[in-house]
Design a protein around this motif. Structure first.
Motif, PDB file in Angstrom:
ATOM      1  N   ALA A  72       0.829  -1.251   0.084  1.00 22.20           N
ATOM      2  CA  ALA A  72      -0.113  -0.083  -0.085  1.00 22.20           C
ATOM      3  C   ALA A  72       0.851   1.227   0.044  1.00 22.20           C
ATOM      4  O   ALA A  72       0.582   2.184   0.546  1.00 22.20           O
ATOM      5  N   SER A  73       1.873   1.229  -0.763  1.00 19.79           N
ATOM      6  CA  SER A  73       2.729   2.343  -0.847  1.00 19.79           C
ATOM      7  C   SER A  73       2.535   3.006  -2.172  1.00 19.79           C
ATOM      8  O   SER A  73       1.555   2.683  -2.564  1.00 19.79           O
ATOM      9  N   ILE A  74       3.211   3.932  -2.766  1.00 18.25           N
ATOM     10  CA  ILE A  74       2.540   4.623  -3.854  1.00 18.25           C
ATOM     11  C   ILE A  74       2.311   3.647  -5.196  1.00 18.25           C
ATOM     12  O   ILE A  74       1.379   4.204  -5.537  1.00 18.25           O
TER      13      ILE A  74
ATOM     14  N   LEU B 109      -3.182  -5.924   0.130  1.00 16.36           N
ATOM     15  CA  LEU B 109      -2.677  -6.431   1.022  1.00 16.36           C
ATOM     16  C   LEU B 109      -1.476  -5.744   1.521  1.00 16.36           C
ATOM     17  O   LEU B 109      -0.669  -5.624   0.656  1.00 16.36           O
ATOM     18  N   GLU B 110      -1.109  -5.302   2.907  1.00 12.85           N
ATOM     19  CA  GLU B 110       0.120  -4.523   3.097  1.00 12.85           C
ATOM     20  C   GLU B 110       0.342  -5.177   4.360  1.00 12.85           C
ATOM     21  O   GLU B 110      -0.431  -5.348   5.546  1.00 12.85           O
ATOM     22  N   ARG B 111       1.876  -5.503   4.544  1.00 10.50           N
ATOM     23  CA  ARG B 111       2.112  -6.307   5.762  1.00 10.50           C
ATOM     24  C   ARG B 111       2.093  -5.088   7.049  1.00 10.50           C
ATOM     25  O   ARG B 111       2.122  -5.646   8.029  1.00 10.50           O
TER      26      ARG B 111
ATOM     27  N   HIS C 287      11.493  13.603  -0.738  1.00  8.82           N
ATOM     28  CA  HIS C 287      10.817  12.869  -1.787  1.00  8.82           C
ATOM     29  C   HIS C 287      10.360  13.885  -2.713  1.00  8.82           C
ATOM     30  O   HIS C 287       9.185  14.392  -2.485  1.00  8.82           O
ATOM     31  N   ALA C 288      10.936  14.003  -3.812  1.00  7.42           N
ATOM     32  CA  ALA C 288      10.576  15.247  -4.787  1.00  7.42           C
ATOM     33  C   ALA C 288       9.532  14.266  -5.888  1.00  7.42           C
ATOM     34  O   ALA C 288       9.802  13.241  -6.143  1.00  7.42           O
ATOM     35  N   LEU C 289       8.408  14.842  -6.108  1.00  4.13           N
ATOM     36  CA  LEU C 289       7.583  14.085  -6.986  1.00  4.13           C
ATOM     37  C   LEU C 289       7.438  15.082  -8.198  1.00  4.13           C
ATOM     38  O   LEU C 289       7.164  16.269  -8.224  1.00  4.13           O
TER      39      LEU C 289
HETATM   40  C1  LIG Z   1      16.329   7.713   0.536  1.00  2.61           C
HETATM   41  C2  LIG Z   1      15.463   7.589  -0.713  1.00  2.61           C
HETATM   42  C3  LIG Z   1      14.784   8.589  -1.301  1.00  2.61           C
HETATM   43  C4  LIG Z   1      13.993   8.682  -2.174  1.00  2.61           C
HETATM   44  N1  LIG Z   1      13.548  10.031  -2.661  1.00  2.61           N
HETATM   45  C5  LIG Z   1      12.609   9.919  -3.805  1.00  2.61           C
HETATM   46  C6  LIG Z   1      12.430  10.924  -4.623  1.00  2.61           C
HETATM   47  O1  LIG Z   1      12.646  12.023  -4.270  1.00  2.61           O
HETATM   48  N2  LIG Z   1      11.521  10.898  -5.493  1.00  2.61           N
HETATM   49  C7  LIG Z   1      10.813   9.696  -5.969  1.00  2.61           C
HETATM   50  O2  LIG Z   1       9.996   9.682  -6.949  1.00  2.61           O
HETATM   51  N3  LIG Z   1      11.518   8.566  -5.510  1.00  2.61           N
HETATM   52  C8  LIG Z   1      12.213   8.428  -4.436  1.00  2.61           C
HETATM   53  N4  LIG Z   1      12.756   7.358  -3.809  1.00  2.61           N
HETATM   54  C9  LIG Z   1      12.311   6.165  -4.307  1.00  2.61           C
HETATM   55  C10 LIG Z   1      10.785   5.902  -3.900  1.00  2.61           C
HETATM   56  O3  LIG Z   1      10.968   5.745  -2.298  1.00  2.61           O
HETATM   57  C11 LIG Z   1      10.267   4.428  -4.336  1.00  2.61           C
HETATM   58  O4  LIG Z   1      10.646   4.402  -5.922  1.00  2.61           O
HETATM   59  C12 LIG Z   1       8.696   4.125  -4.172  1.00  2.61           C
HETATM   60  O5  LIG Z   1       8.422   4.414  -2.662  1.00  2.61           O
HETATM   61  C13 LIG Z   1       8.589   2.862  -4.625  1.00  2.61           C
HETATM   62  O6  LIG Z   1       7.193   2.771  -4.681  1.00  2.61           O
HETATM   63  P1  LIG Z   1       6.669   1.129  -4.458  1.00  2.61           P
HETATM   64  O7  LIG Z   1       5.444   1.054  -4.081  1.00  2.61           O
HETATM   65  O8  LIG Z   1       7.160   0.442  -5.603  1.00  2.61           O
HETATM   66  O9  LIG Z   1       7.436   0.184  -3.055  1.00  2.61           O
HETATM   67  P2  LIG Z   1       7.591   0.650  -1.892  1.00  2.61           P
HETATM   68  O10 LIG Z   1       7.655   2.116  -1.613  1.00  2.61           O
HETATM   69  O11 LIG Z   1       9.049  -0.015  -1.494  1.00  2.61           O
HETATM   70  O12 LIG Z   1       6.617  -0.062  -1.020  1.00  2.61           O
HETATM   71  C14 LIG Z   1       6.536  -1.364  -0.900  1.00  2.61           C
HETATM   72  C15 LIG Z   1       5.030  -1.552   0.181  1.00  2.61           C
HETATM   73  O13 LIG Z   1       4.899  -2.945   0.184  1.00  2.61           O
HETATM   74  C16 LIG Z   1       4.885  -3.695   1.053  1.00  2.61           C
HETATM   75  N5  LIG Z   1       5.110  -4.919   1.259  1.00  2.61           N
HETATM   76  C17 LIG Z   1       6.310  -5.372   0.991  1.00  2.61           C
HETATM   77  N6  LIG Z   1       6.570  -6.710   1.036  1.00  2.61           N
HETATM   78  C18 LIG Z   1       5.221  -7.161   1.141  1.00  2.61           C
HETATM   79  C19 LIG Z   1       4.593  -8.488   1.381  1.00  2.61           C
HETATM   80  N7  LIG Z   1       5.088  -9.505   1.290  1.00  2.61           N
HETATM   81  N8  LIG Z   1       3.272  -8.605   1.643  1.00  2.61           N
HETATM   82  C20 LIG Z   1       2.414  -7.177   1.962  1.00  2.61           C
HETATM   83  N9  LIG Z   1       3.095  -6.131   1.648  1.00  2.61           N
HETATM   84  C21 LIG Z   1       4.311  -6.099   1.417  1.00  2.61           C
HETATM   85  C22 LIG Z   1       5.653  -2.638   2.271  1.00  2.61           C
HETATM   86  O14 LIG Z   1       5.404  -2.715   3.556  1.00  2.61           O
HETATM   87  C23 LIG Z   1       5.359  -1.335   1.391  1.00  2.61           C
HETATM   88  O15 LIG Z   1       4.373  -0.619   2.008  1.00  2.61           O
HETATM   89  C24 LIG Z   1      13.550   7.324  -2.834  1.00  2.61           C
HETATM   90  C25 LIG Z   1      14.076   6.334  -2.198  1.00  2.61           C
HETATM   91  C26 LIG Z   1      14.823   6.409  -1.052  1.00  2.61           C
HETATM   92  C27 LIG Z   1      15.569   5.171  -0.647  1.00  2.61           C
END
Ligand SMILES: Cc1cc2nc3c(=O)[nH]c(=O)nc-3n(C[C@H](O)[C@H](O)[C@H](O)COP(=O)(O)OP(=O)(O)OC[C@H]3O[C@@H](n4cnc5c(N)ncnc54)[C@H](O)[C@@H]3O)c2cc1C
Length: 466
Positions: free
Chosen positions: A25-27, A46-48, A68-70
């Motif tokens: 449930a991340s972005i 589903l979010e852990r 985090h710049a969007l």
């Molecule tokens: C230090 C840092 C700075 C950043 N700055 C920027 C920025 O300025 N701009 C930008 O666009 N991006 C930035 N990013 C990148 C950005 O954070 C990620 O690209 C983005 O969050 C990816 O989203 P996601 O939903 O793919 O994964 P994630 O954000 O990693 O989320 C994954 C989600 O899945 C859940 N999950 C994992 N495994 C399971 C499981 N087995 N069952 C259920 N739930 C699970 C986790 O709890 C989490 O909520 C940055 C990253 C870092 C590390």
């Protein structure tokens, strides 16, 4: 009319299936849920950890404590997926950033880079506030989306013939539960459910391209002082490649605060105590960030983060891939955070997914071919931001395979930057590419190439691009 899952479709959209399950449930997961919601009877996320219902930091997204710049391309994709998203950011207290007039960019040879209004607008706020705005928008627009907290996905379950993913197994309160699904979107960040399934079910693993940067981060919040500079709202300082990789991003966020993330590659990481953090800021190539924060009131302590490598899983090269499974966001590609691309690429992938689902709903395609069409579209979204990651090879110690024409790319980029500094129209184009509004193929415009080549031929710009 009957949909694939056998249910009656509404007059608005033709249902593609009974249930989509989104992992995370991340972005990426929020955007994917918005993409799927118009086409499935129900979407279960589903979010852990837990859904981002407030602006506290979640253990599931430890990176949320850093700036985090969007990018504008990401903002546009999210707003298209969830109408009202940008208004939601404003309601969270987002700060308006006019590109590139509110933004002071500092790179070798350009301190600062010309600040011009190129007609683009972005919104600056903390990462938890971005996720909460998306969650609010999603839940108010799509009542068929359900969040299940504390559910850690452990396995994807194959269909009887092994060619598809048919269900998701997860643990909640120590108990195993299984949820049948027509489509699973793996937005778990690491992509462990997808990788594990491919291995267990005998599918080939994707090739992984790595650019190892060993980036160390330290971030701190500050109250914006009353006498803060008025000629910028945000500052991005690059180091002096190839030997000095230290730089920082200062960004305004909701609540009259700055979030300041400092970082360096290959052992040039900032320390985690405030004194050391300020000394690091002071030792950077320029003093703008240090001068801004040295007298400002810190809020909370310094937090650190280590990012090892850019990693692109090339699912599009696989000959076989299970039906009913779509990896998205960081599960496909992780980018060096310095360039602020990850959230935007995840949102654009979700936007692609929505377009493909809408083709299925309209009878122009079928669910069986979904992953193939999706993987065919993803490289176009990743190629432009990944190309930026290639510039990390300017730093010795960067791991991976540099492109064969790296030297030419660096020269071309340095000449382009010179042109960008001189010409407002090229500056606009460059901002559009950097914000992922346009692909980097936009630089193939004959007029632009000719002028870049003129710069290259007149005097080789000595300043390497980062
Ligand atoms: C230090 C840092 C700075 C950043 N700055 C920027 C920025 O300025 N701009 C930008 O666009 N991006 C930035 N990013 C990148 C950005 O954070 C990620 O690209 C983005 O969050 C990816 O989203 P996601 O939903 O793919 O994964 P994630 O954000 O990693 O989320 C994954 C989600 O899945 C859940 N999950 C994992 N495994 C399971 C499981 N087995 N069952 C259920 N739930 C699970 C986790 O709890 C989490 O909520 C940055 C990253 C870092 C590390």
């Amino acid at each position: 009319m009957m949909g694939r899952g056998g249910m009656t479709t509404t007059s608005k959209t033709k249902a593609v299936g009974q249930r989509a399950v989104v992992i995370g449930a991340s972005i990426g997961g929020l955007a994917a849920a918005a993409a799927a919601a118009p086409f499935f009877e129900s979407v279960v996320v589903l979010e852990r950890d837990r859904a981002p219902t407030d602006t506290s930091h979640r253990p599931g997204t430890p990176q949320s404590r850093h700036a985090h710049a969007l990018l504008v391309g990401g903002l546009m994709a999210l707003d298209a997926l969830m109408p009202g998203f940008e208004a939601g950011l404003v309601a969270e207290g987002a700060v308006l950033l006019r590109s590139n007039i509110d933004f002071r960019g500092e790179r070798m040879g350009y301190d600062p880079f010309p600040q011009r209004d190129v007609g683009m607008r972005s919104r600056a706020l903390s990462r938890p506030a971005i996720d909460r705005a998306a969650w609010k928008c999603l839940t108010s627009s799509f009542p068929n989306v359900e969040f299940r907290d504390g559910c850690r996905v452990t396995h994807l379950v194959p269909s009887p013939d092994g060619s598809a993913v048919a269900a998701v197994r997860y643990q909640r309160d120590g108990k195993d539960e299984t949820l049948a699904s027509d489509l699973v979107v793996d937005a778990s960040g690491r992509g462990a459910p997808t990788v594990g399934f491919l291995q267990e079910a005998g599918f080939p693993a994707p090739e992984e391209e790595i650019i190892g940067v060993d980036q160390g981060y330290a971030s701190c919040l500050f109250e914006i002082p009353g006498d803060a500079p008025s000629d910028w709202k945000s500052v991005l300082t690059f180091g002096a490649p190839p030997n000095d990789s230290r730089g920082g991003l200062l960004m305004p966020i909701e609540g009259n605060r700055w979030i300041v993330s400092l970082g360096g590659r290959h052992g040039q990481a900032p320390p985690g105590d405030l004194e050391g953090y300020l000394a690091f800021a002071q030792s950077m190539r320029t003093q703008t960030i240090y001068q801004a924060i040295r007298g400002a009131k810190p809020e909370g302590g310094v937090v650190r983060y280590g990012f090892r490598e850019n990693a692109w899983r090339h699912f599009e090269r696989l000959e076989r891939f299970p039906r009913g499974l779509i990896p998205l966001g960081d599960a496909v590609c992780r980018f060096n955070p310095v360039y602020g691309q990850g959230m935007s690429v995840a949102a654009q992938e979700a936007h692609l997914l929505k377009r493909l689902l809408s083709d299925i709903a309209a009878g122009r395609a079928d669910l069986i071919g979904l992953s193939k069409s999706y993987f065919a579209g993803v490289p176009e979204l990743i190629e432009t931001p990944w190309n930026v990651a290639n510039f990390d090879f300017v730093f010795p110690g960067t791991r991976g395979q540099p492109p064969a024409d790296l030297a030419f790319r660096l020269q071309f980029s340095a000449a382009l930057i010179k042109l960008v500094a001189e010409d407002p129209a090229v500056h606009k184009l460059n901002s559009e590419v950097q914000h992922l509004v346009k692909r980097r193929s936009a630089y193939r415009d004959e007029g632009v190439i000719q002028r870049v080549m003129e710069v290259l031929n007149s005097a080789r710009p000595a300043v390497p691009a980062e």
